[in-house]
Design an enzyme around this catalytic site. Structure first.
Site, PDB file in Angstrom:
ATOM      1  N   CYS A  31       0.805  -1.249   0.063  1.00 58.57           N
ATOM      2  CA  CYS A  31      -0.027   0.194  -0.094  1.00 58.57           C
ATOM      3  C   CYS A  31       1.191   1.191  -0.038  1.00 58.57           C
ATOM      4  CB  CYS A  31      -0.815  -0.049   0.905  1.00 58.57           C
ATOM      5  SG  CYS A  31      -0.070   0.181   2.907  1.00 58.57           S
ATOM      6  N   CYS A  34       3.413   1.637   2.653  1.00 54.92           N
ATOM      7  CA  CYS A  34       4.650   0.980   2.387  1.00 54.92           C
ATOM      8  C   CYS A  34       5.700   1.925   1.844  1.00 54.92           C
ATOM      9  CB  CYS A  34       4.364  -0.373   1.795  1.00 54.92           C
ATOM     10  SG  CYS A  34       3.494  -1.576   2.401  1.00 54.92           S
ATOM     11  N   ASP A 451       7.177  30.305 -30.382  1.00 49.76           N
ATOM     12  CA  ASP A 451       8.233  30.979 -31.010  1.00 49.76           C
ATOM     13  C   ASP A 451       7.920  30.750 -32.470  1.00 49.76           C
ATOM     14  OD1 ASP A 451      10.848  31.764 -31.769  1.00 49.76           O
ATOM     15  OD2 ASP A 451      11.382  29.786 -32.367  1.00 49.76           O
ATOM     16  N   ASP A 678      11.892  25.697 -30.098  1.00 51.41           N
ATOM     17  CA  ASP A 678      13.057  24.578 -30.526  1.00 51.41           C
ATOM     18  C   ASP A 678      14.108  24.220 -29.261  1.00 51.41           C
ATOM     19  OD1 ASP A 678      14.712  26.822 -30.631  1.00 51.41           O
ATOM     20  OD2 ASP A 678      14.580  26.850 -32.753  1.00 51.41           O
ATOM     21  N   ASP A 682      15.675  29.368 -27.739  1.00 55.18           N
ATOM     22  CA  ASP A 682      14.526  29.502 -26.610  1.00 55.18           C
ATOM     23  C   ASP A 682      14.630  29.156 -25.264  1.00 55.18           C
ATOM     24  OD1 ASP A 682      13.059  30.737 -28.845  1.00 55.18           O
ATOM     25  OD2 ASP A 682      12.666  28.788 -29.491  1.00 55.18           O
TER      26      ASP A 682
END
Length: 799
Positions: A31, A34, A451, A678, A682
């Site tokens: 669970c 754990c 862009d 790209d 950028d």
């Protein structure tokens, strides 16, 4: 053998920071509690920078300093916490490692299946024996208490041993998890029944009916094992996309060794090997073509259905498919460095990461089990003191019901299973999320900044228009389709478009300028015969002049023509001057062509929109997202492209270093901003944005500035990313809602809160079935994401 191979982990070094990361598969987690306990144990180790344990993937991802803590220390810490790192001998090869892990998981699943089968048969017999008072035809022997004890014991201590081990490990560390709930609940029913079996007089002396509840303990264990089994099977389906990615890898490669072609396992290919690929075969590793020509199906990377032509000097990517010719290439990336391995690593990291929304579930899970234990004890004593007869029996059964119905599993699985399926579907559709937090954040996007160059547009100039001078029509053509001269080396009026393009392209053959190369590319695309120019001269800031087949050719701006005795009046008479102005207003670059001192044509060159850009923008606007374009180009060019793409808001003449500041301005308005670029110039803006999306071609997936990568370069992938994020978040919210509702309603019902008003009590066996169902339902709901289809059609789907 290296330490990595001994421990069966996958290690990624981060040399710059002196750190490494290890991915450890772990068995024994039941669970979210754990996972939280292992995470805390690892985080407390000296030298561990960061630890993250994912219950859904059953893995721990640990960033650590190798000079302070070893992999063996990390593995031992997990064992000390009561869990086992899978000893599967995973190397740094992701595909081979995943296969080994899959086999280990299958063995674990086989173990659960075997114990489930045995406990199921025995529980059925116990149930039948326990019903003898309602069905006298049941053999008396089967209803004997000692027989029931014999049948229940292997269920309790063999099939249920995993719960005892897990509970012991948890309690030894001062915590509690689901194993504790199951072990305490079933043990209470089993040992109470055992006492009744051996010394029933204790109960009869106090006026209590000596009833046994072996059926309760046995059926609870069987149902919980069934739930675990179904959950594991369902969870295995959440990584279908990962399995598909791994299945793409080639198994062997044909290499040249000592002048001979030989087939070797893919693991033995080395950088620099010469690899031979024949039609229909998979390209085994990444490399560069050195001989031959072919077309390659790269749809597994980019989603583009059309094969890509490859010849000497072109890059090829492993796992793509060679279609037609035979070629040889030099291996440049092998093993974990290939594009496919990087993709698999990125998807694994995303699936193993935690989304912010999961923090709520983690916080609840951390205190859930202790709280349930307290509620169960309160329930027992409340029924014992204030309940109706038989008080002890009802107190015991309600105590067991509260322990059993409580389900931290559903809370723990709600987020990671949806993240696993969502990131996997993203990879299938060419969208790579670097983490669950990015998958979550994308769905809140209110503004997307694109862009221009290379993102909205193709990123390379091409000829869009060729307008021939109005006074130059009707030129006679020779048999080869070339304009006839007048015998004195001068081009006669009326030259056709193709001939002017041929002369201009021939002149530009010696030019290195991108605009000149665009003219040459246009002529070559039309199959025109080009010749080498004579007396070529590049005039900076103006254009070029050259002599082609006896003709003086000028190509450039108006200043070049004026300086070479082609005056403005001639341009206006020819009609080219106004045409050039009109093309310029459309964001295109008009290039004037004069032949033999007379205006001949204007060739318009522009960076054109990518296919699908306008469709993507339209889809985003329909989704309520504001679309902005940012570019360093002049405003006329920018607005022309924006109009074509359907974008209203334009940020023009922005220098690369100022793009991040423009993103900040948008964020100051309180909007969640996504930047799409790209990933090169950028990068600052991509890092500044709430989510950075990099447009790549499949080989650019390592762009560190971006949070999401669209592998095909098709902007419709941005739409897919947002749609998938929204669907995934909706699924997570559904899962969390039902998990919280289940526990909020289930625990009070099990405690008998509604008994005074409705007479409703919950049988512990029904509680066990409900608990198992809750986990399975959460995983099943997440699996519905496998049916996700992008609303905006992708290239490969059109084909």
């Amino acid at each position: 053998m290296s330490e990595e191979r001994k421990t069966g982990s996958r290690v990624h070094a981060t040399e710059a920071a002196g750190e490494a990361r290890i991915d450890l598969p772990i068995s024994g987690m039941s669970c979210a509690s754990c996972a939280a306990r292992i995470e805390k144990t690892l985080s407390d180790l000296p030298g561990v920078v960061r630890a993250q344990v994912n219950f859904a993937t059953q893995r721990a991802t640990v960033e650590y300093r190798p000079h302070e803590v070893s992999i063996a220390d990390i593995s031992q810490a997990i064992r000390n916490a009561g869990y086992e790192p899978l000893d599967i001998d995973i190397s740094t090869e992701p595909v081979a490692g995943a296969d080994a892990e899959r086999l280990a998981r299958e063995r674990e699943l086989e173990d659960i299946r075997g114990k489930l089968l045995v406990s199921g048969i025995l529980a059925a017999l116990i149930m039948i024996g326990s019903m003898r008072e309602w069905a006298p035809w049941i053999p008396k022997l089967l209803g004997d208490r000692f027989v029931l004890l014999v049948l229940a014991t292997p269920v309790q201590f063999w099939s249920g041993m995993r719960f005892y081990r897990g509970a012991a490990a948890a309690l030894s560390h001062g915590s509690a998890d689901m194993n504790v709930l199951v072990a305490v609940g079933t043990s209470a029913a089993y040992f109470y029944s055992a006492v009744v079996t051996f010394v029933p007089g204790i109960f009869t002396r106090h006026g209590l009916a000596p009833s046994v509840y072996f059926d309760t303990s046995a059926v609870i264990i069987t149902l919980i094992l069934l739930g675990r089994y179904l959950e594991a099977v369902a969870r295995s389906h959440t990584s279908e996309a990962m399995k598909k990615l791994m299945g793409l890898a080639a198994k062997t490669a044909r290499v040249l060794r000592n002048g001979q072609e030989m087939d070797i396992p893919i693991e033995e290919v080395r950088v620099g090997d010469i690899v031979v690929v024949r039609p229909g075969e998979k390209i085994p590793v990444d490399g560069v073509v050195i001989e031959g020509h072919s077309s390659v199906d790269e749809s597994m990377l980019t989603g583009e259905s059309l094969p890509v032509e490859k010849s000497a000097g072109d890059e090829v990517v492993g796992a793509t498919i060679n279609k037609t010719g035979t070629f040889r290439f030099r291996a440049t990336k092998v093993g974990k460095d290939t594009v496919l391995a990087q993709i698999i690593r990125l998807v694994e990291e995303a699936q193993g990461s935690k989304a912010p929304i999961q923090r709520l579930a983690d916080r609840v899970a951390a205190v859930f089990v202790p709280a349930v234990m307290v509620v169960a004890v309160i329930t027992f004593f409340a029924w014992l003191l204030f309940g109706p007869e038989p008080t002890f029996t009802l107190a015991l059964l309600n105590f067991v019901s509260v322990l059993i119905i409580a389900c931290p599993c559903a809370l723990g699985l709600a987020t990671p299973t949806a993240i696993m399926v969502g990131t996997g579907k993203g990879a299938e559709n060419g969208v790579l999320f670097k983490g669950g937090e990015h998958l979550e954040r994308v769905h809140r996007a209110k503004t997307i900044v694109f862009d221009k160059t290379g993102t909205l547009t193709r990123g390379q100039p091409e000829v869009t228009d060729i307008v021939v001078a109005g006074a130059l029509t009707g030129t006679p053509m020779d048999n080869e389709g070339n304009a006839k001269g007048n015998g004195n080396g001068r081009l006669e009026p009326g030259a056709k478009e193709k001939e002017i393009l041929r002369l201009a392209a021939s002149a530009e053959r010696a030019s290195e300028h991108p605009l000149g190369q665009a003219v040459v590319a246009k002529a070559q695309a039309q199959g025109l015969r080009l010749v080498d120019p004579q007396d070529f001269q590049a005039v900076p800031g103006r254009g070029i002049r050259a002599r082609v087949e006896g003709h003086d050719v000028l190509i450039g701006n108006a200043k070049l023509l004026l300086e070479n005795q082609v005056d403005a009046e001639q341009l206006n008479i020819s009609g080219l001057g106004p045409v050039a102005d009109a093309l310029s207003s459309q964001g295109k670059t008009p290039t004037l062509v004069a032949v033999d001192g007379k205006p001949a044509a204007v060739i318009a060159i522009a960076d054109t929109l990518k296919a699908g850009s306008r469709e993507a923008v339209t889809a985003l606007r329909r989704m309520g997202v504001e679309v902005v374009m940012i570019t360093g180009d002049n405003r006329n060019t920018a607005e022309a492209i924006a109009r074509e793409a359907g974008i209203d808001r334009v940020l023009a003449e922005v220098l690369p270093q100022d793009k991040a500041e423009e993103v900040k301005k948008l964020q100051r308005d309180g909007r969640v901003v996504v930047m799409v670029g790209d990933g090169i110039n950028d990068a600052p803006a991509l890092a500044q944005a709430d989510v950075g999306i990099a447009i790549g071609t499949g080989t650019d997936i390592a762009m560190e500035a971006a949070d999401v990568t669209i592998m095909s370069g098709d902007l419709r992938g941005v739409v897919t990313a947002i749609q998938l994020s929204r669907r995934t978040m909706a699924t997570i919210k559904q899962n969390l809602f039902w998990a919280f509702i289940y526990n909020t309603l289930g625990i009070p019902i099990a405690a008998g809160v509604f008994y005074p008003f409705t007479g409703l009590l919950l049988n512990p066996m029904i509680a066990a079935a409900a608990m198992a169902l809750s986990s399975v339902s959460v995983v099943t709901n997440s699996l519905r994401l496998r049916g996700f289809r992008p609303a905006v059609t992708h290239a490969r789907q059109r084909a």
